[in-house]
Write a protein that holds these residues in place. Structure first.
Motif, short mmCIF file in Angstrom:
data_model
loop_
_atom_site.label_atom_id
_atom_site.label_comp_id
_atom_site.label_asym_id
_atom_site.label_seq_id
_atom_site.Cartn_x
_atom_site.Cartn_y
_atom_site.Cartn_z
N CYS A 348 0.83 -1.21 0.00
CA CYS A 348 0.00 0.00 0.00
C CYS A 348 0.86 1.26 0.00
O CYS A 348 0.52 2.26 -0.65
CB CYS A 348 -0.93 -0.01 1.22
SG CYS A 348 -2.27 -1.23 1.10
N ASP A 349 1.99 1.21 0.70
CA ASP A 349 2.88 2.37 0.75
C ASP A 349 3.50 2.64 -0.61
O ASP A 349 3.53 3.78 -1.08
CB ASP A 349 3.96 2.13 1.80
CG ASP A 349 4.69 3.41 2.18
OD1 ASP A 349 4.19 4.50 1.85
OD2 ASP A 349 5.75 3.33 2.82
N VAL A 350 4.02 1.59 -1.26
CA VAL A 350 4.70 1.81 -2.53
C VAL A 350 3.72 2.29 -3.61
O VAL A 350 4.07 3.15 -4.43
CB VAL A 350 5.46 0.54 -2.98
CG1 VAL A 350 4.52 -0.52 -3.53
CG2 VAL A 350 6.51 0.88 -4.02
N LEU A 351 2.50 1.79 -3.61
CA LEU A 351 1.53 2.24 -4.59
C LEU A 351 1.07 3.67 -4.30
O LEU A 351 0.82 4.46 -5.23
CB LEU A 351 0.34 1.28 -4.64
CG LEU A 351 0.67 -0.14 -5.11
CD1 LEU A 351 -0.57 -1.03 -5.05
CD2 LEU A 351 1.24 -0.14 -6.53
N HIS A 352 0.99 4.01 -3.03
CA HIS A 352 0.65 5.38 -2.64
C HIS A 352 1.75 6.36 -3.07
O HIS A 352 1.48 7.41 -3.67
CB HIS A 352 0.46 5.44 -1.12
CG HIS A 352 0.27 6.81 -0.57
ND1 HIS A 352 -0.84 7.58 -0.83
CD2 HIS A 352 1.07 7.56 0.25
CE1 HIS A 352 -0.73 8.74 -0.20
NE2 HIS A 352 0.42 8.75 0.45
N VAL A 353 3.00 5.98 -2.79
CA VAL A 353 4.12 6.85 -3.16
C VAL A 353 4.23 6.96 -4.69
O VAL A 353 4.46 8.05 -5.23
CB VAL A 353 5.44 6.29 -2.57
CG1 VAL A 353 6.64 7.04 -3.13
CG2 VAL A 353 5.42 6.40 -1.05
N ALA A 354 4.05 5.85 -5.37
CA ALA A 354 4.12 5.87 -6.83
C ALA A 354 3.07 6.81 -7.42
O ALA A 354 3.34 7.56 -8.38
CB ALA A 354 3.93 4.46 -7.39
N ARG A 355 1.90 6.82 -6.83
CA ARG A 355 0.84 7.72 -7.30
C ARG A 355 1.25 9.16 -7.09
O ARG A 355 1.09 10.01 -7.98
CB ARG A 355 -0.46 7.41 -6.57
CG ARG A 355 -1.66 8.24 -7.04
CD ARG A 355 -2.93 7.87 -6.29
NE ARG A 355 -3.43 6.54 -6.67
CZ ARG A 355 -3.37 5.47 -5.90
NH1 ARG A 355 -2.84 5.55 -4.69
NH2 ARG A 355 -3.86 4.32 -6.32
N ARG A 360 3.28 6.14 -13.80
CA ARG A 360 2.08 5.66 -14.49
C ARG A 360 1.60 4.37 -13.87
O ARG A 360 2.37 3.45 -13.64
CB ARG A 360 2.37 5.46 -15.97
CG ARG A 360 2.61 6.76 -16.74
CD ARG A 360 3.03 6.46 -18.16
NE ARG A 360 4.33 5.77 -18.18
CZ ARG A 360 4.89 5.32 -19.29
NH1 ARG A 360 4.29 5.44 -20.46
NH2 ARG A 360 6.08 4.71 -19.23
N GLN A 361 0.29 4.30 -13.61
CA GLN A 361 -0.26 3.12 -12.94
C GLN A 361 -1.44 2.57 -13.73
O GLN A 361 -2.19 3.29 -14.39
CB GLN A 361 -0.73 3.48 -11.53
CG GLN A 361 0.41 3.86 -10.59
CD GLN A 361 -0.07 4.08 -9.17
OE1 GLN A 361 -1.15 4.64 -8.95
NE2 GLN A 361 0.71 3.64 -8.21
N ASP A 362 -1.59 1.27 -13.60
CA ASP A 362 -2.73 0.59 -14.19
C ASP A 362 -4.02 1.13 -13.58
O ASP A 362 -4.06 1.49 -12.39
CB ASP A 362 -2.60 -0.92 -13.95
CG ASP A 362 -3.68 -1.73 -14.64
OD1 ASP A 362 -4.79 -1.82 -14.07
OD2 ASP A 362 -3.41 -2.25 -15.73
N TRP A 366 -6.13 1.05 -7.70
CA TRP A 366 -6.91 1.35 -6.51
C TRP A 366 -7.81 0.16 -6.14
O TRP A 366 -8.01 -0.11 -4.95
CB TRP A 366 -7.75 2.60 -6.69
CG TRP A 366 -8.61 2.91 -5.50
CD1 TRP A 366 -9.96 2.97 -5.45
CD2 TRP A 366 -8.15 3.18 -4.16
NE1 TRP A 366 -10.40 3.25 -4.18
CE2 TRP A 366 -9.30 3.40 -3.37
CE3 TRP A 366 -6.89 3.26 -3.58
CZ2 TRP A 366 -9.22 3.69 -2.01
CZ3 TRP A 366 -6.80 3.55 -2.22
CH2 TRP A 366 -7.96 3.76 -1.46
N ALA A 367 -8.30 -0.55 -7.12
CA ALA A 367 -9.11 -1.73 -6.82
C ALA A 367 -8.28 -2.77 -6.07
O ALA A 367 -8.77 -3.41 -5.12
CB ALA A 367 -9.67 -2.33 -8.11
#
Length: 596
Positions: A348-355, A360-362, A366-367
């Protein structure tokens, strides 16, 4: 017997990697990728388990090594009474098959050289058929086929392939090793000098992206080069190390296979890559992680294969005696199906920071995060195996609970800042409940320190992350008390052990070195609480532990002054890079993480 761990250097092609000793012997190489069977396994046995040495025939008076700056092209200088030569080792960027190149260049006088090649497929167990070809030899067994191309005359000798040659100043002799599936046609031989020039250009263009300009830049760049060398280019996954079963204690049984990708490394790796300017690698790593974790949250692994494989069955190779007789030798890793709640926080942290960083994210990111949050909100109360992968009864590890809080915190902040849909109040409530429980059950007020697990008196160095992830502010007395306790009880000669060195921790016996990533975490923790001079002193002591080509293992034995554990260790190099940025900017990766 294999050399000391620090006497090895890394070469690789971003699909696999080899370890080259100071004596010119390649003692470890898995083909065609990091977690394939080794064709050179002398590192974990004897030369009869596979190696390839090129070295002077006579006595070597002096040996020095270096990488060409910003590359994994290794140069080893041998000086003898008759002259001096340089052995150049590298793996060319892969077009189709892995291609290892060795070039011997004469520098002074005339030096008599010898090559001794012992190919043993399947981790040193299979002796291949060998035949001569127009350009060298071919070795074949089952699915594996290796060609050695060289003008040097080679011959068989007691199931080894040997050859003698001389090199004078200004001359060179070249050797090329090409692996390919035995049922396919091999690629045509290529000019070794051209491959060297192309490889150097490829690495230099990559290294030019590095944005770090602070102190010890060469050391930081070498760590980033090592991380690139441990990257599996087809997927973006980063192997924790290219080796298996290098022991945490000489003669001990804590010998694990690290040729896989751990989720717990995700956020710190992303910081190191993003801060250093390597956005393509950061994006590839993030996308690898997203593909790997797809599926039911209840089936989340703590580690995956470099291609995203989930089932990493652990086996023991009885025919290998182990590094300095440290048995057993293991392939696969039985921790793949452990429950470690901290990985939910890391993901969750890495996806939050990446955002936040604009990676660029799929559209389904968020799902995925929502599913992880929905699972964690009802499972965070469960005991687990913890960050150090205990092989015993599950416990309520404080670090695991803290990272469960991180997961909830990042989910809440994503909803608040990006107007995404989710059960905001429910996750706020879970965040507060986790925080309250950790502060009540994971804190020893008498000693003014957080502890390893609920109802435990043990300390744990993973708690150094507490101010870095924002669980408590750096000024909190419980944070400074925990840092002081770790310094007092878990350090050896100033370096940090994960937990007490004589602790069993589950079913594992005592026996380990100080843990280098945790030592860099102490640098970050000291820096973030304002003790920057102390942090800088420790950082400089740590980088002095690097071997002669700037590489680190996982652990270190301060008494014997030698490396322990798998090598080179990605997590250590990631920690070094992040600490360097933290000290350089005084608002580097650690505090960015706190404010995430």
């Amino acid at each position: 017997m294999a050399q000391r761990i620090e006497d090895y250097a890394l070469i690789g092609d971003c699909h696999t990697a080899a370890l080259v000793g100071r004596d010119g012997s390649i003692d470890w190489l898995c083909l065609p990728r990091f977690d394939s069977g080794a064709c050179f396994a002398a590192l974990l046995g004897t030369k009869d388990n596979g190696r390839w040495q090129i070295a002077p025939q006579g006595e070597v008076r002096r040996t020095t090594r270096r990488y060409r700056p910003g590359t994994l092209i290794l140069e080893t200088d041998f000086e003898t009474d008759d002259g001096a030569v340089t052995l150049i080792d590298f793996m060319a960027p892969r077009a189709r098959e892995p291609n290892l190149v060795r070039i011997v260049q004469g520098r002074r006088g005339t030096v008599a050289m010898r090559t001794e090649l012992t190919l043993r497929f399947d981790y040193g167990s299979i002796v291949p058929w060998v035949r001569k070809t127009a350009t060298g030899i071919e070795a074949i067994a089952g699915p594996d086929s290796v060609y050695i191309d060289t003008p040097v005359e080679l011959r068989g000798e007691n199931l080894h392939t040997v050859g003698e040659f001389t090199v004078s100043a200004g001359q060179q002799q070249c050797f090329g090793m090409l692996w390919h599936p035995s049922n396919e046609e091999r690629a045509a031989p290529s000019d070794a000098t051209c491959r060297c020039d192309d490889t150097q250009q490829w690495w230099e263009q990559w290294a030019e992206q590095c944005t770090y300009e602070g102190p010890h830049r060469d050391m930081v760049l070498q760590s980033l080069v090592a991380l690139k060398g441990l990257t599996y280019a087809p997927t973006g996954g980063i192997a924790a190390a290219p080796t298996t079963s290098l022991p945490e204690f000489i003669g001990g049984v804590r010998n694990w296979d690290y040729r896989f990708c751990w989720l717990r490394d995700a956020t710190l790796t992303l910081y190191a890559l993003m801060e250093s300017g390597f956005t393509d690698e950061a994006e590839a790593w993030c996308n690898w992680l997203l593909r790997a974790v797809a599926g039911s949250p209840s089936q989340l692994n703590i580690l995956y294969g470099v291609g995203g494989e989930r089932r990493l069955t652990e086996l023991e190779l009885e025919w290998l005696p182990g590094y300095e007789n440290s048995a057993p030798v293991r392939i696969g890793n039985g921790a793949w199906n452990q429950l470690q709640l901290d990985v939910f926080g890391e993901v969750c942290d890495v996806l939050h920071v990446a955002r936040r960083k604009g990676i660029r994210q799929d559209e389904n990111v968020w799902a995925v995060q929502r599913k992880l949050g929905e699972y964690l909100e009802t499972h965070w109360r469960n005991p687990d195996e913890g960050i150090w992968e205990t092989r015993g009864p599950r416990q309520h590890f404080v670090h695991s609970k803290m990272m469960a809080w991180v997961a909830m915190d990042r989910l809440v902040k994503t909803i608040e800042r990006h107007q995404t849909e989710g059960p905001l109040e429910k996750w706020r409530s879970a965040r507060e409940e986790i925080h309250r429980e950790v502060c009540q059950r994971g804190y020893d007020a008498r000693r003014n320190t957080f502890v390893q697990a609920y109802d435990s008196d043990e300390l744990d160095a993973s708690l150094l992350m507490m101010p870095l992830v924002g669980f408590l502010p750096p000024s909190d007395a419980r944070v400074t008390g925990t840092i002081a306790a770790i310094q007092r009880e878990l350090t050896v000669d100033g370096f940090v052990a994960r937990y007490r060195l004589n602790s069993t921790l589950g079913d594992l016996p005592p026996g380990q070195g100080v843990f280098l990533p945790c030592s860099f975490w102490l640098v970050d923790a000291l820096s973030v609480i304002g003790r920057r001079d102390e942090a800088l002193t420790l950082f400089e002591r740590l980088i002095e532990l690097a071997n002669d080509v700037g590489l680190f293992s996982e652990e270190y034995d301060p008494a014997a002054k030698r490396f322990l554990g798998n090598f080179p260790q990605a997590f250590t190099h990631v920690a070094l890079v992040n600490s360097a940025f933290n000290l350089w900017k005084q608002h580097g990766p650690a505090q960015h993480r706190q404010k995430a």
